[in-house]
Scaffold this active site. Sequence first.
Site, short mmCIF file in Angstrom:
data_model
loop_
_atom_site.label_atom_id
_atom_site.label_comp_id
_atom_site.label_asym_id
_atom_site.label_seq_id
_atom_site.Cartn_x
_atom_site.Cartn_y
_atom_site.Cartn_z
N HIS A 190 0.86 -36.31 53.30
CA HIS A 190 0.75 -37.81 53.02
C HIS A 190 0.21 -37.94 51.89
O HIS A 190 0.34 -39.16 51.29
CB HIS A 190 -0.34 -38.43 54.34
N ASP A 228 1.36 -32.74 58.98
CA ASP A 228 0.71 -33.08 57.70
C ASP A 228 0.44 -32.17 56.52
O ASP A 228 -0.54 -32.05 56.01
CB ASP A 228 -0.30 -34.01 57.87
N SER A 305 -8.45 -36.21 51.20
CA SER A 305 -7.13 -35.47 51.94
C SER A 305 -6.41 -34.17 51.11
O SER A 305 -6.37 -34.42 50.02
CB SER A 305 -6.22 -36.69 52.10
#
Length: 459
Positions: A190, A228, A305
Amino acid sequence: MAFRLLAAFRRGVSPFSSKYQTYPVYKPCGFSKYSRKRFGKVATSVVLLAAASIGALWPERSNEIAVNLSPQLHCFLKDLWQKKIEYNYQSATLTDISTSVDWCRRFIIDKLRTSSQYLNSFQADSQNGVDTGPDSKYLTRSSIADAAAKVAPAVVNLTMTQGHMGLFLGRSTGSGTIINSNGIILTNAHVIADLTSGGVAHKGKITVTLQDGRSFEGKVINADFQTDIAIIKIYTNSPLPVAKLGSSSKLRAGDWVIALGSPLFLHNTVTAGIVSCVDRKSSELGLGGRSEYLQTDCPLNEGNSGGPLVNLDGEVVGVNTLKLPGADGMAFAIPIDSAIKIVQQFNKHGRVVRPWLGMKMLDLNELIVSQLKERDPSFPDVVEGVLVPQVVPGSPADRAGIRTGDVVIQFDGKPIKSVKQIVEMLGDNVGVAFKIVVKRASNLQVTLTIVPEEISPNF
């Protein structure tokens, strides 16, 4: 000074602490009270008085008694305590105390002198942040900094810049970790793209910035949105720092971990916390699939992230991936063991191959089995296994003859305790026959053959 220390230690200070602290007592006399204590406070006081007399202990402030122990004296006192040296102070006098202190002073000096080589090594190791004993598990003042320093050079900032015909449309940020000297960077899917109904929408040109200030253009090699996980690559002839990968399976709830990344475009940020849970299910977070996450309380923000979660050995044990909105102290990372399996499938197949059996599965334990048997006495006599509460019509499980209510007790010839075991045994094996043993009502045991299919990417 000696009387103040002695009075202070009458209050029951433990000899196992590396720092003794108490407040002054203004009645240093009353030795007769020690006749009730065979060893505890008096012997400790005598040893500490002797240590003070050779300069091994010292008060920190004048308004309180605060005694610091050097690491070697701390080990010595602990050893002395364990040997349970006993004194009889039934008729203790000031002379007795003085004689005992003098004896302990000489004993300590002799002990330290004969152990000087070990103690010098101990001091050097302590100053360098090295574990100073086989049982030493203390968190030192530099443990987190040392661990972060090992992996920080391999942690990168990812900046995605969007534009059209020379117009700037925005940018986003994330983090990643160099895991290969060829320039392979592990991050979140993502971070570099969005999964939309029309397909994958990349977030623009990727600029990779290293801790040393070097910048490169990054190229997306592969991405899997269900887990992910994504890998990108940078191309350079100069050497690149590489992070050491650890094992997430060794983590326990309560272990210290460190998060590195670039939250809010702030490069080279380090935060720390502990592991709160080692197997948080995606279903518990309202997410689909069968993923498991490491839950930590490391502070994370947008931009963290894709960055690494690191243990105190400086090894990457997870990939930071998300936090719950409005939930402080709750962050989640993909276990590095799972991430590496995805990367291996990228290398082997160019995609992630997921075998599909077509049945729901639930872990069983003794308490759940007991509850189910109360509801249905014919439920099979098992202590553990995997319950099949639903079978999809026309699926591999349906064609194999598995029924709702079956309990899987063996898969591929091995005893089964959890769904996770079955998933790991399946791996990326599609079209391969597996023997499966199930127990049914009234303890009927059946051996079946199941052939998994590859699940559709849009399933």
